[in-house]
Motif scaffolding. Structure first.
Motif, short mmCIF file in Angstrom:
data_model
loop_
_atom_site.label_atom_id
_atom_site.label_comp_id
_atom_site.label_asym_id
_atom_site.label_seq_id
_atom_site.Cartn_x
_atom_site.Cartn_y
_atom_site.Cartn_z
N LEU A 1 13.61 10.86 -18.58
CA LEU A 1 14.36 10.97 -19.83
C LEU A 1 15.85 10.76 -19.58
N PRO A 2 16.56 10.11 -20.47
CA PRO A 2 16.08 9.64 -21.76
C PRO A 2 15.27 8.35 -21.67
N HIS B 1 7.78 9.70 -23.55
CA HIS B 1 8.59 10.87 -23.21
C HIS B 1 7.95 11.73 -22.13
N SER C 1 17.95 13.00 -29.51
CA SER C 1 18.08 11.56 -29.32
C SER C 1 19.31 11.03 -30.03
#
Length: 420
Positions: A102-103, A97, A300
């Motif tokens: 991201l993602p 991360h 998420s």
């Protein structure tokens, strides 16, 4: 017969049936690979605490179904009952991360373990393919994953499945609903375990499959009536994006799913041809899971699709997958010299990308040709001393029965041309 058998509630994948499972895994993984998802593989066991925190201590998975054990070193471990917590743990440990992109999009395939009452479609060892998109709060990401799962199922030829969709709200609006649901549940005639569960996580009670419980839940408050404006807008955008992509779904205000970490979008794929075990896959958004297991805030979303149940769904619809032949060419040598020469030809065919097998064990022509028939090969190569003296092998088309003499040094090119 062997003294040993597969443990209760498990199964062995054996050819040719195993080829279906490989094809299903490939079909599910293919759209993910085309959409920026990279492959991840995690250990088959993890810390018990990882699942207790992430999946939820009130869930049946943690309280009843998890295979937990203590190692010789005193560590408390568990065979993984699901994939999301493990994948997120691995991503955090590797600092994926922090890479600035991201993602983080990951897909995985593997075996999972739950101590359940075995029945068709429910095993203690089962196979899933999953996908997780970590670190972004975006309705388009939720929609993407639902669309990719739909694409995977349709690529297999499945048509009789339904997508159920709901929103579980967030930390702003869910506590209000939780309190209202608990007040409702306290007025029902429920057993002690269910009442205890209602105090820990009342949404779990909505997922109770017992008829006597479901009958009492008629009239229970629905989460959709308690969603805050932000959650309503988020959910509506997910619905609009899925609809625009031509993917059909059904709103199911009672859909909860079996894990505590879900927030906002939650969905399930069901197939009505499978009886009581109708769910073939599902997932949702889990915006708080990273913090639950000691990581930073990383909103998420993800899903897992059951390979076992997808195969059952294919059977329920009468769908036969077009599987590549495991053997295209089968070589039958007659004599030691032919054995040496044809083994070299088979090796060359394999290097050229042609699926080829060989008659091992020094069988005679009759027995070797039986093996050739059983292999499913389209062509058979037969050679004896006379053939080799002439510098040829006999190439037999197993469908037409036509047999042709082909120069030894031209066999590979000839077969590649015939097989395309």
């Amino acid at each position: 017969m062997s003294t040993f058998k597969a443990p209760k509630g498990t199964y062995d994948l054996i050819p040719p049936e195993s080829a279906k499972y490989l094809a299903v895994r490939e079909a599910i993984a293919s759209p993910l690979r085309n959409s920026g998802y990279g492959y991840i593989e995690t250990p088959g066991f993890e810390s018990v605490e990882l699942f207790a925190r992430g999946v939820g201590e009130s869930t049946d998975i943690v309280t009843k179904e998890m295979y937990a054990f203590e190692t010789k070193g005193g560590d408390q471990l568990a065979l993984r009952p699901e994939g999301t917590a493990s994948v997120l743990r691995a991503a955090l440990e590797a600092n994926l991360h922090k890479a600035g992109n991201l993602p983080v999009k990951l897909w995985y395939s593997g075996s999972y373990y739950r101590y359940e009452r075995p029945q068709k479609g429910r095993y203690r060892h089962f196979s899933q393919v999953g996908a997780e998109a970590i670190g972004a709060e975006d309705p388009a990401l939720d929609a993407e994953l639902i669309i990719l799962a739909d694409q995977a199922y349709r690529s297999l030829g499945l048509r009789d499945f339904r997508i159920l969709l709901n929103s579980l709200g967030d930390k702003e609006c869910r506590p209000v609903y939780r309190a209202a649901l608990q007040d409702f549940l306290r007025g029902l005639s429920l057993d002690e375990d269910t009442l205890r569960r209602a105090e820990i996580n009342p949404l779990r009670v909505l997922d109770d499959k017992r008829d006597d419980v479901q009958k009492q839940l008629v009239g229970a408050p629905l989460l959709r009536d308690y969603l805050c404006d932000a959650c309503k807008a988020y959910h509506e955008e997910v619905r609009e994006l899925i609809t625009a992509a031509g993917v059909s779904f059904e709103d199911d205000p009672k859909l909860v799913r079996g894990l505590d970490y879900y927030t906002r979008t939650t969905f399930e794929f069901v197939h009505d041809g499978l009886g009581s075990q109708s769910a073939v896959g599902g997932g949702g958004r889990y915006d708080g899971l990273s913090e639950m297991i000691g990581g930073p805030a990383l909103p998420s979303v993800g899903w897992a699709l059951g390979v076992d149940r997808t195969v059952l769904a294919l059977e329920a619809e009468g769908i036969s997958l077009e599987l590549p032949a495991s053997t295209s060419v089968f070589a039958v040598p007659l004599g030691d010299e032919a054995r040496r020469v044809l083994f070299g030809v088979v090796t060359s065919l394999r290097k050229a990308g042609v699926a080829a097998d060989f008659s091992y064990g020094g069988k005679g022509l009759k027995g070797a040709m039986k093996n050739a028939n059983r292999s499913g090969a389209r062509y058979t190569l037969v050679a004896g001393e006379r053939d080799l003296a002439e510098g040829v092998v006999q190439l037999k088309d197993m469908e037409s029965g036509e047999q042709t003499a082909v120069p030894v040094d031209g066999v590979v090119a000839e077969l590649r041309a015939r097989l395309g």
